[in-house]
Design an enzyme around this catalytic site. Structure first.
Site, mmCIF file in Angstrom:
data_model
loop_
_atom_site.group_PDB
_atom_site.id
_atom_site.type_symbol
_atom_site.label_atom_id
_atom_site.label_comp_id
_atom_site.label_asym_id
_atom_site.label_seq_id
_atom_site.Cartn_x
_atom_site.Cartn_y
_atom_site.Cartn_z
ATOM 1 N N ALA A 181 -8.196 22.463 -2.913
ATOM 2 C CA ALA A 181 -7.520 21.459 -1.632
ATOM 3 C C ALA A 181 -7.197 20.183 -2.144
ATOM 4 O O ALA A 181 -7.649 19.612 -3.209
ATOM 5 C CB ALA A 181 -9.052 21.266 -0.762
ATOM 6 N N SER A 182 -6.041 19.802 -1.481
ATOM 7 C CA SER A 182 -5.495 18.614 -1.904
ATOM 8 C C SER A 182 -6.210 17.250 -1.727
ATOM 9 O O SER A 182 -5.799 16.280 -2.502
ATOM 10 C CB SER A 182 -4.149 18.360 -1.351
ATOM 11 O OG SER A 182 -4.022 18.791 -0.028
ATOM 12 N N GLY A 233 -12.181 29.100 2.733
ATOM 13 C CA GLY A 233 -11.437 28.347 3.820
ATOM 14 C C GLY A 233 -11.495 28.715 4.960
ATOM 15 O O GLY A 233 -12.253 29.252 5.354
ATOM 16 N N GLU A 255 -13.760 34.156 2.003
ATOM 17 C CA GLU A 255 -14.889 33.356 2.392
ATOM 18 C C GLU A 255 -14.489 32.564 3.498
ATOM 19 O O GLU A 255 -13.977 31.355 3.027
ATOM 20 C CB GLU A 255 -15.627 32.819 1.379
ATOM 21 C CG GLU A 255 -16.087 33.643 0.183
ATOM 22 C CD GLU A 255 -17.541 34.522 0.644
ATOM 23 O OE1 GLU A 255 -17.990 33.961 1.541
ATOM 24 O OE2 GLU A 255 -17.770 35.229 -0.063
ATOM 25 N N CYS A 289 -19.945 25.751 5.528
ATOM 26 C CA CYS A 289 -19.652 26.892 6.344
ATOM 27 C C CYS A 289 -21.028 27.563 6.965
ATOM 28 O O CYS A 289 -20.952 28.183 7.961
ATOM 29 C CB CYS A 289 -18.919 27.865 5.605
ATOM 30 S SG CYS A 289 -19.885 28.189 4.015
ATOM 31 N N GLU A 386 -16.438 25.844 14.877
ATOM 32 C CA GLU A 386 -17.121 25.234 13.656
ATOM 33 C C GLU A 386 -17.109 23.608 14.085
ATOM 34 O O GLU A 386 -15.937 23.039 14.029
ATOM 35 C CB GLU A 386 -16.575 25.345 12.368
ATOM 36 C CG GLU A 386 -16.795 26.350 11.692
ATOM 37 C CD GLU A 386 -16.275 26.435 10.335
ATOM 38 O OE1 GLU A 386 -15.075 26.629 10.138
ATOM 39 O OE2 GLU A 386 -17.148 26.677 9.424
HETATM 40 P P1 NAP Z 1 -8.381 25.184 5.001
HETATM 41 O O1 NAP Z 1 -7.717 24.157 5.815
HETATM 42 O O2 NAP Z 1 -8.256 26.620 5.642
HETATM 43 O O3 NAP Z 1 -7.817 24.797 3.704
HETATM 44 C C1 NAP Z 1 -8.583 25.613 2.389
HETATM 45 C C2 NAP Z 1 -7.520 25.707 1.466
HETATM 46 O O4 NAP Z 1 -6.435 26.180 1.802
HETATM 47 C C3 NAP Z 1 -7.170 24.426 0.710
HETATM 48 O O5 NAP Z 1 -6.908 24.321 -0.429
HETATM 49 C C4 NAP Z 1 -5.762 24.293 1.492
HETATM 50 O O6 NAP Z 1 -4.772 23.279 0.767
HETATM 51 C C5 NAP Z 1 -5.361 25.254 1.448
HETATM 52 N N1 NAP Z 1 -4.282 25.773 2.502
HETATM 53 C C6 NAP Z 1 -4.286 25.096 3.825
HETATM 54 N N2 NAP Z 1 -3.259 25.905 4.607
HETATM 55 C C7 NAP Z 1 -2.538 26.891 3.627
HETATM 56 C C8 NAP Z 1 -1.491 27.504 3.842
HETATM 57 N N3 NAP Z 1 -0.781 27.481 5.015
HETATM 58 N N4 NAP Z 1 -1.336 28.406 2.789
HETATM 59 C C9 NAP Z 1 -2.113 28.443 1.624
HETATM 60 N N5 NAP Z 1 -3.227 27.508 1.298
HETATM 61 C C10 NAP Z 1 -3.260 26.910 2.512
HETATM 62 O O7 NAP Z 1 -9.889 24.926 4.950
HETATM 63 P P2 NAP Z 1 -10.819 23.470 4.726
HETATM 64 O O8 NAP Z 1 -10.552 22.591 5.950
HETATM 65 O O9 NAP Z 1 -10.346 23.071 3.656
HETATM 66 O O10 NAP Z 1 -12.192 23.963 4.687
HETATM 67 C C11 NAP Z 1 -13.241 24.102 5.592
HETATM 68 C C12 NAP Z 1 -13.107 25.515 5.990
HETATM 69 O O11 NAP Z 1 -13.622 26.261 5.092
HETATM 70 C C13 NAP Z 1 -14.189 25.878 7.019
HETATM 71 O O12 NAP Z 1 -13.694 26.790 8.057
HETATM 72 C C14 NAP Z 1 -15.430 26.522 6.287
HETATM 73 O O13 NAP Z 1 -16.072 27.086 7.063
HETATM 74 C C15 NAP Z 1 -14.719 27.150 5.273
HETATM 75 N N6 NAP Z 1 -15.571 27.389 3.993
HETATM 76 C C16 NAP Z 1 -16.141 28.717 4.085
HETATM 77 C C17 NAP Z 1 -16.968 28.785 2.969
HETATM 78 C C18 NAP Z 1 -17.477 30.484 2.896
HETATM 79 O O14 NAP Z 1 -18.046 30.674 1.847
HETATM 80 N N7 NAP Z 1 -17.479 31.218 3.788
HETATM 81 C C19 NAP Z 1 -17.330 28.064 2.163
HETATM 82 C C20 NAP Z 1 -16.847 26.846 2.311
HETATM 83 C C21 NAP Z 1 -15.966 26.241 3.183
HETATM 84 P P3 NAP Z 1 -4.621 21.892 1.211
HETATM 85 O O15 NAP Z 1 -5.856 20.905 1.271
HETATM 86 O O16 NAP Z 1 -3.871 21.498 0.233
HETATM 87 O O17 NAP Z 1 -3.898 21.866 2.708
#
Ligand code: NAP
Length: 485
Positions: A181-182, A233, A255, A289, A386
């Site tokens: 993540a950035s 994510g 995940e 998560c 969430e």
């Molecule tokens: P997110 O917004 O989905 O971002 C996750 C990653 O995806 C970051 O590296 C982000 O990069 C990238 N990303 C965002 N938009 C993208 C796109 N259009 N194309 C490609 N990559 C993209 O999630 P978050 O807010 O960082 O993380 C929280 C989420 O992760 C929650 O929903 C949590 O439940 C979930 N999570 C799940 C688990 C599991 O094991 N199930 C574990 C931890 C977290 P940038 O930051 O550079 O935008």
């Protein structure tokens, strides 16, 4: 950041084919506790991403030829270096992510646990030879690494969400290109520096950092030399990336988000359940998560439970993650605090009762106070998304069947928790809950030994455990005809 014991861990650009690759465009990394810029990082270019994938493709062919024992030895070097540098790694993480130092150190140890685990598991990749099904014929299976793995990881666990994937991939003989993540590139880059020092060959472990996540994501999901894509994510982004992978038929694992029910039955040990809830909910300030999102209390014990919960929460100290006495810290940024605030306000408008904390929030702060809302009606916003913050939502129920139905009434299916002393109920409820993971009288459910992963819109694939290597392997069937002399 000039107070690290090993300043070499602080990097400012992508790690590609064993080299640190600068670029002209930069982005800032902020400390969420005070909004100060702590680093300037080079934006990875499209050409550099291609180079990383090409290098990973070349390096993988040699890496897979090493024996599993040789790969394990190198992974163990990596793990030992992580252990040796855990204070610096934790400090870097606290500064870019905000979590408390004990939470950060806990994550480093947890993350390193996956490297230790998979270094050993790789030695136990077994294949089969079946008994003859037809005269003069045998069938054997061969398991091989799938090839180059592309990965995208979130900010909430900037170290462990990488090691949980990379350790399995590398142990299986794959190479790895990850975009963290950035908000949290520094922890990922520090891991890359230690991978280099550990002797992981050039091109086998690559970290690309940048803010143009959409473009980077497109490259990783469509490049024909990426054989497998793995994402941790949000569900929204996971769905998009899954679609993008479809054209090149990549093996995918996801995940994604959760909406964990935490169910306390009237035969539970209440003190134990309160402690388990506080620990799970406040870990990483509620930004996990598997964080309990909806707390269901059976009618008879609800009042006692709430009294004990509020008493326990009054003892918790919130402050900057770097302060020794902070037990919880801030959220990842102001916007995240604002989102939690809006959910709390909407829950109150819809009939919820505030019983601890407050709805006061400074617009310029990423801190949100621990808050408890009681009598939350099932089905409103806060029970369907969430929360990702230190906001407890309490719901009272009467019957076992009623709570199972409410717990399952969500698109998510990651983690769930039940507290009861009744063994028959454990069987009935664990088989009825639609979740990939269920904690019974336990809220610390994640460990390298246990398969981590969800069902429904929480994704597919398992990380950790003896199943964690499967996502990084292909199985070939070899059917052989033979003749007796
Ligand atoms: P997110 O917004 O989905 O971002 C996750 C990653 O995806 C970051 O590296 C982000 O990069 C990238 N990303 C965002 N938009 C993208 C796109 N259009 N194309 C490609 N990559 C993209 O999630 P978050 O807010 O960082 O993380 C929280 C989420 O992760 C929650 O929903 C949590 O439940 C979930 N999570 C799940 C688990 C599991 O094991 N199930 C574990 C931890 C977290 P940038 O930051 O550079 O935008």
């Amino acid at each position: 950041m000039n107070d690290l014991k090993s300043p070499a861990l602080l990097k400012s650009c992508s790690f590609i084919n064993g080299q640190w690759q600068e670029a002209l465009d930069k982005f800032d990394v902020y400390n969420p506790a005070n909004n100060e810029v702590i680093a300037q990082i080079s934006e990875v270019s499209a050409e550099q991403i291609d180079n990383a994938i090409e290098a990973a493709s070349v390096a993988q062919k040699k890496w897979q030829q090493k024996t599993s024992f040789q790969r394990a030895e190198i992974l163990q070097n990596w793990s030992a270096l992580i252990d040796q540098h855990q204070d610096d790694l934790a400090l870097i993480m606290t500064r870019e992510q905000g979590k408390t130092l004990p939470d950060a150190k806990g994550e480093i140890i947890y993350g390193k646990g996956f490297i230790d685990w998979f270094a050993e598991e790789a030695k136990r990749i077994y294949s089969d030879t079946t008994s003859n099904h037809i005269e003069h014929k045998s069938v054997q299976t061969i398991k091989q690494p799938i090839g180059v793995v592309g990965a995208i990881t979130p900010w909430n666990f900037p170290n462990a969400m990488i090691t949980r994937k990379a350790a399995a991939a590398l142990a299986a003989g794959c190479s790895f290109v990850v975009k963290p993540a950035s908000e949290t590139p520094l922890s990922a880059l520090a891991l890359a520096e230690l991978a280099r020092q550990a002797g992981i060959p050039d091109g086998v472990f690559n970290v690309i950092v940048g803010t143009n996540s959409q473009k980077i994501g497109e490259q990783l999901t469509t490049h024909k030399k990426i054989n497998k894509f793995t994402f941790t994510g949000s569900t929204k982004v996971g769905k998009l990336l899954n679609k993008q992978c479809a054209n090149s038929i990549k093996k995918v694992s996801l995940e994604l988000g959760g909406n964990a029910p935490f169910i306390v039955f009237d035969d539970a040990n209440i003190e134990h359940a309160v402690d388990a809830l506080v620990a799970a909910k406040l870990r990483n300030c509620g930004q996990t998560c598997i964080s309990p999102n909806r707390v269901y209390l059976q009618h008879n014990i609800a009042s006692t439970f709430k009294t004990k919960l509020v008493a326990a929460l009054k003892q918790i100290k919130q402050g900057n993650g770097e302060c020794q006495d902070s037990q919880i810290a801030c959220l990842i940024h102001k916007k995240a605090a604002e989102k939690v605030h809006q959910l709390a306000e909407s829950a109150i408008k819809n009939g919820g009762k505030l019983i601890h904390g407050g709805l006061t929030k400074s617009p310029d702060s990423s801190f949100y106070p621990i808050t408890v809302i009681d009598e939350v009606p099932h089905g409103i916003d806060i029970t369907q998304c969430e929360i990702f913050g230190p906001l407890f939502t309490l719901i009272t129920f009467n019957e076992e069947r009623e709570v199972i139905d409410q717990a399952n009434d969500t698109e998510f299916g990651l983690a769930s928790y039940i507290f009861t002393e009744n063994a028959n109920r454990v069987y009935r409820v664990t088989t009825a809950l639609e979740y990939g993971m269920i904690g019974v009288n336990d809220s610390a459910i994640s460990h390298p030994i246990a398969p981590f992963g969800g069902i429904k819109h929480s994704g597919f694939g398992k990380e950790g455990s003896k199943y964690g290597l499967d996502d990084y392997l292909i199985i070939k069937a070899v059917t052989q005809k033979f003749y007796h002399q």
